[in-house]
Design a protein around this motif. Sequence first.
Motif, PDB file in Angstrom:
ATOM      1  N   SER A 102       0.752  -1.245   0.078  1.00  0.00           N
ATOM      2  CA  SER A 102      -0.077  -0.105   0.039  1.00  0.00           C
ATOM      3  C   SER A 102       0.872   1.252  -0.097  1.00  0.00           C
ATOM      4  CB  SER A 102      -0.889   0.005   1.158  1.00  0.00           C
ATOM      5  OG  SER A 102      -0.289  -0.022   2.282  1.00  0.00           O
ATOM      6  N   HIS A 103       1.852   1.412   0.754  1.00  0.00           N
ATOM      7  CA  HIS A 103       2.984   2.470   0.616  1.00  0.00           C
ATOM      8  C   HIS A 103       4.204   1.941  -0.236  1.00  0.00           C
ATOM      9  CE1 HIS A 103       0.760   2.861   4.442  1.00  0.00           C
ATOM     10  NE2 HIS A 103       1.153   4.104   4.431  1.00  0.00           N
ATOM     11  N   GLN A 104       3.967   1.170  -1.360  1.00  0.00           N
ATOM     12  CA  GLN A 104       5.082   1.022  -2.380  1.00  0.00           C
ATOM     13  C   GLN A 104       6.288   1.260  -1.802  1.00  0.00           C
ATOM     14  OE1 GLN A 104       3.393   4.246  -5.010  1.00  0.00           O
ATOM     15  NE2 GLN A 104       2.305   2.488  -6.193  1.00  0.00           N
ATOM     16  N   ILE A 105       6.692   0.443  -0.845  1.00  0.00           N
ATOM     17  CA  ILE A 105       8.222   0.789  -0.103  1.00  0.00           C
ATOM     18  C   ILE A 105       9.114  -0.340  -1.171  1.00  0.00           C
ATOM     19  CG2 ILE A 105       9.594  -0.021   1.968  1.00  0.00           C
ATOM     20  CD1 ILE A 105       7.107   0.708   3.395  1.00  0.00           C
ATOM     21  N   GLU A 106      10.184   0.325  -1.379  1.00  0.00           N
ATOM     22  CA  GLU A 106      11.001  -0.259  -1.970  1.00  0.00           C
ATOM     23  C   GLU A 106      12.105  -1.173  -1.335  1.00  0.00           C
ATOM     24  OE1 GLU A 106      13.125   2.645  -4.826  1.00  0.00           O
ATOM     25  OE2 GLU A 106      11.205   2.699  -6.140  1.00  0.00           O
ATOM     26  N   HIS A 107      12.603  -2.198  -1.827  1.00  0.00           N
ATOM     27  CA  HIS A 107      13.680  -3.240  -1.081  1.00  0.00           C
ATOM     28  C   HIS A 107      13.718  -3.137   0.332  1.00  0.00           C
ATOM     29  CE1 HIS A 107      16.157   0.622  -0.549  1.00  0.00           C
ATOM     30  NE2 HIS A 107      15.998   0.971  -2.052  1.00  0.00           N
ATOM     31  N   PRO A 108      12.474  -3.564   0.791  1.00  0.00           N
ATOM     32  CA  PRO A 108      12.213  -3.477   2.292  1.00  0.00           C
ATOM     33  C   PRO A 108      12.876  -4.724   2.939  1.00  0.00           C
ATOM     34  CG  PRO A 108      10.417  -4.512   1.379  1.00  0.00           C
ATOM     35  CD  PRO A 108      11.147  -3.989   0.267  1.00  0.00           C
ATOM     36  N   ILE A 109      13.604  -4.755   4.333  1.00  0.00           N
ATOM     37  CA  ILE A 109      13.776  -6.043   4.985  1.00  0.00           C
ATOM     38  C   ILE A 109      12.898  -6.381   5.882  1.00  0.00           C
ATOM     39  CG2 ILE A 109      15.760  -6.723   6.445  1.00  0.00           C
ATOM     40  CD1 ILE A 109      17.664  -4.885   5.376  1.00  0.00           C
ATOM     41  N   VAL A 110      12.428  -7.462   6.000  1.00  0.00           N
ATOM     42  CA  VAL A 110      11.474  -8.150   6.993  1.00  0.00           C
ATOM     43  C   VAL A 110      12.425  -8.888   7.892  1.00  0.00           C
ATOM     44  CG1 VAL A 110       9.654  -9.401   7.357  1.00  0.00           C
ATOM     45  CG2 VAL A 110       9.670  -8.146   5.501  1.00  0.00           C
ATOM     46  N   TYR A 111      12.459  -8.655   8.995  1.00  0.00           N
ATOM     47  CA  TYR A 111      13.492  -9.254   9.995  1.00  0.00           C
ATOM     48  C   TYR A 111      12.633 -10.159  10.879  1.00  0.00           C
ATOM     49  CZ  TYR A 111      17.449  -9.818  13.274  1.00  0.00           C
ATOM     50  OH  TYR A 111      18.554 -10.177  14.164  1.00  0.00           O
ATOM     51  N   ILE A 112      12.656 -11.432  11.043  1.00  0.00           N
ATOM     52  CA  ILE A 112      11.848 -12.245  11.739  1.00  0.00           C
ATOM     53  C   ILE A 112      12.737 -12.982  12.995  1.00  0.00           C
ATOM     54  CG2 ILE A 112      10.576 -14.387  11.950  1.00  0.00           C
ATOM     55  CD1 ILE A 112      10.292 -14.105   8.858  1.00  0.00           C
ATOM     56  N   LEU A 113      12.309 -12.506  14.313  1.00  0.00           N
ATOM     57  CA  LEU A 113      13.042 -12.947  15.514  1.00  0.00           C
ATOM     58  C   LEU A 113      12.577 -14.491  15.938  1.00  0.00           C
ATOM     59  CD1 LEU A 113      12.745  -9.521  17.347  1.00  0.00           C
ATOM     60  CD2 LEU A 113      14.783 -10.549  15.818  1.00  0.00           C
ATOM     61  N   ALA A 114      13.251 -15.589  15.822  1.00  0.00           N
ATOM     62  CA  ALA A 114      13.143 -16.893  15.979  1.00  0.00           C
ATOM     63  C   ALA A 114      12.496 -17.378  14.895  1.00  0.00           C
ATOM     64  CB  ALA A 114      12.255 -16.732  17.444  1.00  0.00           C
ATOM     65  N   CYS A 115      12.604 -18.918  14.900  1.00  0.00           N
ATOM     66  CA  CYS A 115      12.302 -19.861  14.105  1.00  0.00           C
ATOM     67  C   CYS A 115      11.096 -20.552  14.251  1.00  0.00           C
ATOM     68  CB  CYS A 115      13.636 -20.918  13.782  1.00  0.00           C
ATOM     69  SG  CYS A 115      14.987 -20.112  13.244  1.00  0.00           S
ATOM     70  N   ARG A 116       9.878 -19.846  14.449  1.00  0.00           N
ATOM     71  CA  ARG A 116       8.606 -20.479  14.845  1.00  0.00           C
ATOM     72  C   ARG A 116       7.824 -21.046  13.547  1.00  0.00           C
ATOM     73  NH1 ARG A 116       8.896 -16.463  19.084  1.00  0.00           N
ATOM     74  NH2 ARG A 116       8.723 -14.765  17.787  1.00  0.00           N
ATOM     75  N   ILE A 117       8.023 -20.179  12.270  1.00  0.00           N
ATOM     76  CA  ILE A 117       7.216 -20.379  11.480  1.00  0.00           C
ATOM     77  C   ILE A 117       7.643 -21.242  10.025  1.00  0.00           C
ATOM     78  CG2 ILE A 117       5.584 -18.571  11.953  1.00  0.00           C
ATOM     79  CD1 ILE A 117       6.875 -16.715  10.076  1.00  0.00           C
ATOM     80  N   GLY A 118       8.609 -22.101  10.195  1.00  0.00           N
ATOM     81  CA  GLY A 118       9.252 -22.622   9.176  1.00  0.00           C
ATOM     82  C   GLY A 118       8.283 -23.333   8.120  1.00  0.00           C
ATOM     83  N   PRO A 119       7.180 -24.159   8.297  1.00  0.00           N
ATOM     84  CA  PRO A 119       6.272 -24.207   7.116  1.00  0.00           C
ATOM     85  C   PRO A 119       5.961 -23.376   6.419  1.00  0.00           C
ATOM     86  CG  PRO A 119       5.795 -25.604   9.190  1.00  0.00           C
ATOM     87  CD  PRO A 119       6.832 -24.541   9.798  1.00  0.00           C
TER      88      PRO A 119
END
Length: 409
Positions: A102-119
């Motif tokens: 919605s905000h047309q953000i370029e090259h974002p980084i999504v940083y996930i803390l911990a390995c809970r959602i592997g599947p």
Amino acid sequence: MQHIFVIGAKNLGTYGGYETFLNKLTEYHQNLTEIKYHVACKACGEGSMDEKKTEGAKCVSDTEFIYHNARCFKVKIPQIGSAQAIYYDIASLKLCCDYIISHQIEHPIVYILACRIGPFAGHFQKKIHKLGGKMYVNPDGHEFLRAKWPFPARKYWKLSECLMVKHSDLMICDSKNIEKYIHESYDGKGIDGKNPKTTYIAYGAETRKSRLADDDSKLLNWYKEKGLSEKGYYLVVGRFVPENNYETMIREFMKSKTERDFVLITNVNEKFLHQLEEKLHFRSDKRIKFVGTVYDQELLMKIREKAYGYFHGHEVGGTNPSLLEALGNTDLNLLLDVGFNREVAEDSALYWSKQPGSLAKLIDETDKMSIDDILKIGSKAHQRIEQNYSWSYICGEYKRVWLENERNN
């Protein structure tokens, strides 16, 4: 501007590893014009965020607030037991992707803390890549080894870790031992048989002393209430879970001849507490004092400074926040001898094993140490934190990693 979306922490409070990390990261980066943080927070349930009680937070709406110049968004979670952590991460990721679009953000980084959602990692990595972004992961420690999880849950954690490593663009490890483990376990197992890409950035700690004076009424009243005195107690601060070896520490302390107290600052789990009492009958030892939690950070820092010694029994996980804080504030640190703790403290602490008699003997020996010897080892510990784990240094390392992504785009 490099936009960083962080998910996995419950809030931006100051109790808990990821929560403290985010608090400090946003604090030290709040005046940077080239980085913008977007932080997911729990809207309900255990550990949820109440921005109205957080000094400096400015409400934008019922679901958003600004804190340390970071945009924080609240995620509602159904009360579905242990699965709510997985739900929370997935819901947060969806909201991040919607905002990026919605905000047309370029090259974002999504940083996930911990390995809970592997599947679900492969699905979200593809989606983030389509949006021109990257997915980074902090693997935390060995969640699948934690004693609190039943066997089926441990199997899930191990599978989830495997898939998170496979589908991350970068693993940011807060321990060299964790980074080594990631490569030993997963090299050649990434997408198209690639090795996982990793970097090491430790957790941080404050290097300053508490702002409270030695005779501050807040400290003296706390001492009076708990029946304690300066340098008259050994201390432990941390989550009250089996893998932190409370059973060993309490049993060994009861064997020791020390006249000092053993102060446990922790959020007590009544079931685990009852199990320990059944095994150890520690309530018969007046030296052992469960004193509840201390959320006032200046007071907690002062309590650490004035402890005679600090026990650290953690054996699962990476760079542990309570260990760094102890090394930064307490002169005499007695640590369980495992790789994670040795990596952090090196020769600035004393070590014990889980063998019967090991810690009890060390307590009796440290009770007889000279003030000069204690101050000497304390100085080593403080220098270790100052040079390798200060928040200013750690936040500078994160800035470097974030802006490398900016330059590569």
